[in-house]
Design a protein around this motif. Structure first.
Motif: not given
Length: 640
Positions: A334-363
Motif C-alpha cells: 500500500d506504500i506508493k513511491i511513484l504514480e504515473n510519473s514521467t522524467a527524462r535524463i539527457e547527456r551532460g545532466d548532473k542530477i542530485a536526487l534529494i529529499g527525506a528518507n523513505g521517499k524512494g530516492k534509492s528506489t
C-alpha cells in the motif's frame, strides 16, 4: 567549564596528542576538524573518561554534565518503544510521577493531612520540572529527526542501527547536558533531519562539540573551529568557512617565516664553515653555532588541500537521451513511491536526487538503472554505458585482494601506471596500493569502490550516497573528479557541500511524482524559500471540516477483530524470525572478524555468502513487518 591542559596521548609509540590544550566555555559551539586518524573521536572519548590521558589532565566544573553520541550506540537495543526510550532522559521527573501514583493509590484509603501535603509537594516538584510537557517535548524531537507519529509506539529493537542512533540522539538532546558531544551525528540523518538538528543546536543552551565531515552542517551550527593537526589543537574563532580562509592566511605567514629562517640558517652555516679554522673568528663562530642550537625551528607547511586532474576515458559517447521514464508507477504493497510519473535524463545532466528518507530516492535510482521492476515504460538511449555505485558494493570487494589487484580486476584497459595515478587521486600512494582490502577502514573501502566506478569508462554514473564514510579531503577529491567528468550522472546524497559542488539539476519526489528544478542547489534552496514565503503571505487557509467517522456494522467490526488477532499473531511470528536472524547474523559477523576465517579464502567466501543471504532475508522480513504493522493500525481504527 572544561579545560584540557598539556594533554598527551600515545597509541603504541605514536603520539596522537603532545602537550595539547583547549578551554571550553559554557555555550561554546565547537567543530572539531582534521584528517582521518588525527584523533578527533579519541579526544571526545578522553573528555568522556573512556580513555585516560598519557600525560596532562582534563579539569571540569562540578556542575558540568556530559552527553556523548558515538557510533558505539548503534548496537543498543531495547524492548521499550522509542518514545519510552527517549523519555528516559527525564529520569528524575519520571521517578516523581511514580511517587505521585503511589500516593494517589494510598489516598484511596488514607485522607490524612500528611498524605495530602506529600502529594502537593510532589506535584509542585513535578510541575517545576515541566513534567506535564515532557511527552510533548520527546514527540517533537523524535518527529523532528524523521520519525512518524506512528513510529513512536514501535519497540526500539525493530529499527535498524541508523534509526536506533537517531533515538539515542533524541534522548541526548532531551537530557540537555551542559556539554553535548556529537561524533558524526549526520551519518544516519536525511537532509530535513540534518536541518532540524542544525536549528536545534543553534539555540542549544549548553556547550557543543561536533565531529563531522559535513561542511555545510558545521558552517550552520558552530562558532569555533578547532583543528586537530600535528598532535595539537588549534582554535579558530569562526565557522568552517572562516577556518578555511584563516588557515590559508596562517599557512602563508608560516611558509614565509619558514623560508626566511631556512635562508638565515644556510647563511649562518656558510659563515661557520668558512671561518671555522680561523682563530680570530672563533668567538663569532661559537656564538653562531650556539644560536643555531637554541633556534626554535619553524615547520614547513604541508598543505591538506589536494588538487586532482582526473582523466576520464569513454569508449563511446551516449546519445542525447540517456534514460526516459514514462508514466512510471512503483509501490510496495500500500506504500506508493511513484504514480504515473514521467522524467527524462539527457547527456551532460548532473542530477542530485534529494529529499527525506523513505521517499524512494534509492528506489528511483534502481528504476533509472533498470534493476527495479515497475509499471510503466523505461527506455535507455543509444550507446549508454552505466556504472552503479552503492554502499553494498563495499561488501563486493574481494577482501583478499590488494588494492592495485582489485583495480586491475575491475576490467578497464588502464596500465598499472594509470591505475596508480587514479589511486593517488584517492589518497593511496606508494606502497599503500599493496594493502589488502581486508585491512582497510570503511572510508578507505569507499574510496576503492568509487575509484573502480570511475575507471569503468562508463558515460552514465549512478551514485547512491557516495560521500558516506568519506572524510572532507576525500569528498573534495570526489567533487573535483565529478566536475571534470564529461558524461552524465545521477547522485543521491544529503551532503549539501557535495551537491553544491557537482549538480546542475535538482530532482525530488513530491506527491508520488518526480519533480525537477533546472539549476544549482543554492538556486533551488532560494526558490524553495520563496515558495514558502508565498504560501505564508497568502494567509491561512480555511480548515476543512473533519470527515465524519464511518459507521460500521457489527459484522464488519467482528470481522475486523478476527483479522486483527490474526495479523497480530503473524506480526509476533515475524518478530521472532527477525530476532533469530539477528542472532544468526551476529554469529556470522564474529566469524567474519575471525582471522582464521578471513585468511582462508574458501571459508571467507562461504561465510560471506551466508551473511548476504541472512541479511537479504532480514530485509524481506522487516518489510513484511512494516506492512503488517500498517495493516494492524488500520484494523485498530476500524475496531475502535
Amino acid at each position: 567549564m572544561l579545560s584540557i591542559n598539556n594533554l598527551s596521548y600515545y597509541i603504541g609509540g605514536r603520539a596522537l596528542y603532545e602537550n595539547a590544550s583547549l578551554h571550553i566555555k559554557p555555550k561554546d559551539k565547537i567543530g572539531l576538524v582534521g584528517l582521518n586518524g588525527t584523533g578527533k573521536s579519541t579526544l571526545l572519548k578522553i573528555i568522556n573518561g573512556d580513555y585516560l590521558p598519557s600525560k596532562g589532565e582534563i579539569q571540569k566544573a562540578k556542575d558540568c554534565t556530559i552527553g556523548f553520541l558515538n557510533q558505539d550506540l548503534l548496537s543498543y537495543q531495547s524492548e521499550d518503544s522509542i518514545l519510552d526510550v527517549a523519555l528516559e532522559a527525564f529520569k528524575e521527573t519520571l521517578a516523581l510521577q511514580d511517587q505521585i501514583d503511589v500516593v494517589l493509590k494510598q489516598m484511596e484509603t488514607d485522607y490524612s493531612e500528611e498524605i495530602i501535603n506529600k502529594l502537593a509537594h510532589l506535584q509542585e516538584r513535578f510541575e517545576a520540572n515541566e513534567g506535564y510537557t515532557i511527552k510533548a517535548k520527546a514527540e517533537e524531537v523524535l518527529e523532528g529527526i524523521g520519525f512518524s507519529t506512528g513510529d513512536l509506539s514501535r519497540p526500539l529493537k525493530t529499527f535498524s542501527g541508523g534509526w536506533r542512533m537517531r533515538v539515542m540522539l533524541a534522548k541526548l538532546l532531551l537530557e540537555k547536558p551542559s556539554l553535548l558531544m556529537l561524533d558524526e551525528p549526520t551519518n544516519h540523518l536525511d537532509l530535513p533531519s540534518i536541518q532540524w538538528v542544525e536549528n536545534y543546536l543553534k539555540t542549544y543552551e549548553g556547550a557543543v562539540i561536533v565531529v563531522s565531515h559535513d561542511q555545510t552542517f558545521l558552517d550552520n551550527c558552530i562558532e569555533i573551529t578547532v583543528e586537530v593537526s600535528r598532535q595539537s589543537l588549534t582554535p579558530y574563532a569562526g565557522n568552517y568557512s572562516f577556518f578555511k580562509e584563516q588557515k590559508v592566511e596562517r599557512e602563508e605567514i608560516q611558509q614565509n617565516a619558514y623560508e626566511n629562517q631556512q635562508k638565515m640558517i644556510k647563511d649562518t652555516e656558510r659563515f661557520i664553515e668558512r671561518f671555522r679554522a680561523k682563530a680570530s673568528k672563533s668567538n663569532q663562530v661559537q656564538s653562531r653555532v650556539k644560536a643555531l642550537e637554541r633556534m626554535e625551528r619553524v615547520n614547513e607547511v604541508v598543505s591538506d588541500n589536494i588538487s586532482v586532474n582526473f582523466k576520464f576515458k569513454f569508449s563511446k559517447q551516449s546519445g542525447r537521451d540517456v534514460v526516459t521514464l514514462d508514466n512510471v508507477s512503483k509501490a510496495y504493497g500500500d506504500i506508493k513511491i511513484l504514480e504515473n510519473s514521467t522524467a527524462r535524463i539527457e547527456r551532460g545532466d548532473k542530477i542530485a536526487l534529494i529529499g527525506a528518507n523513505g521517499k524512494g530516492k534509492s528506489t528511483l535510482l534502481r528504476i533509472i538503472d533498470g534493476s527495479e521492476p515497475i509499471n510503466g515504460d523505461r527506455s535507455e538511449g543509444y550507446n549508454v554505458v552505466k556504472s552503479f555505485f552503492a554502499q553494498h558494493q563495499l561488501e563486493a570487494l574481494n577482501v583478499n585482494n590488494e588494492i592495485l589487484q582489485e583495480m586491475v580486476q575491475a576490467g578497464s584497459d588502464k596500465t598499472e601506471t594509470e591505475l596508480r595515478n587514479v589511486l593517488g587521486c584517492f589518497l593511496f600512494t606508494n606502497d599503500d596500493v599493496f594493502k589488502k582490502i581486508k585491512v582497510l577502514s570503511g572510508g578507505e573501502k569507499s574510496r576503492v569502490a568509487l575509484a573502480k566506478t570511475l575507471i569503468s569508462e562508463a558515460n552514465f554514473l549512478l551514485l547512491d550516497e557516495p560521500t558516506n564514510h568519506l572524510d572532507m579531503q576525500s569528498v573534495n577529491i570526489l567533487i573535483q573528479a565529478l566536475q571534470q567528468y564529461e558524461g552524465t550522472f545521477v547522485t543521491v546524497s544529503h551532503d549539501r557541500h557535495f551537491i553544491k559542488g557537482v549538480a546542475n539539476k535538482i530532482w525530488y519526489i513530491e506527491d508520488h511524482e518526480i519533480k525537477e528544478y533546472l539549476g544549482t542547489y543554492e538556486e533551488y534552496v532560494f526558490w524553495r524559500s520563496q515558495q514558502v514565503e508565498k504560501a505564508v503571505s497568502s494567509g491561512p487557509k480555511k480548515e476543512k471540516a473533519p470527515k465524519p467517522k464511518p459507521v460500521r456494522s457489527n459484522t464488519e467490526v467482528t470481522q475486523a477483530k478476527n483479522d486483527l488477532k490474526k495479523k497480530e499473531r503473524e506480526l509476533e511470528e515475524v518478530e521472532g524470525r527477525i530476532m533469530a536472524l539477528e542472532d544468526e547474523k551476529t554469529q556470522l559477523e564474529k566469524q567474519l572478524a575471525d582471522p582464521s576465517v578471513f585468511q582462508n579464502e574458501e571459508e571467507s567466501q562461504k561465510v560471506n555468502k551466508a551473511y548476504g543471504e541472512v541479511k537479504k532475508k532480514e530485509e524481506e522480513l522487516t518489510a513484511n513487518w512494516e506492512r503488517l504493522a500498517e495493516e494492524i493500525q488500520g484494523l485498530q481504527e476500524t475496531v475502535s
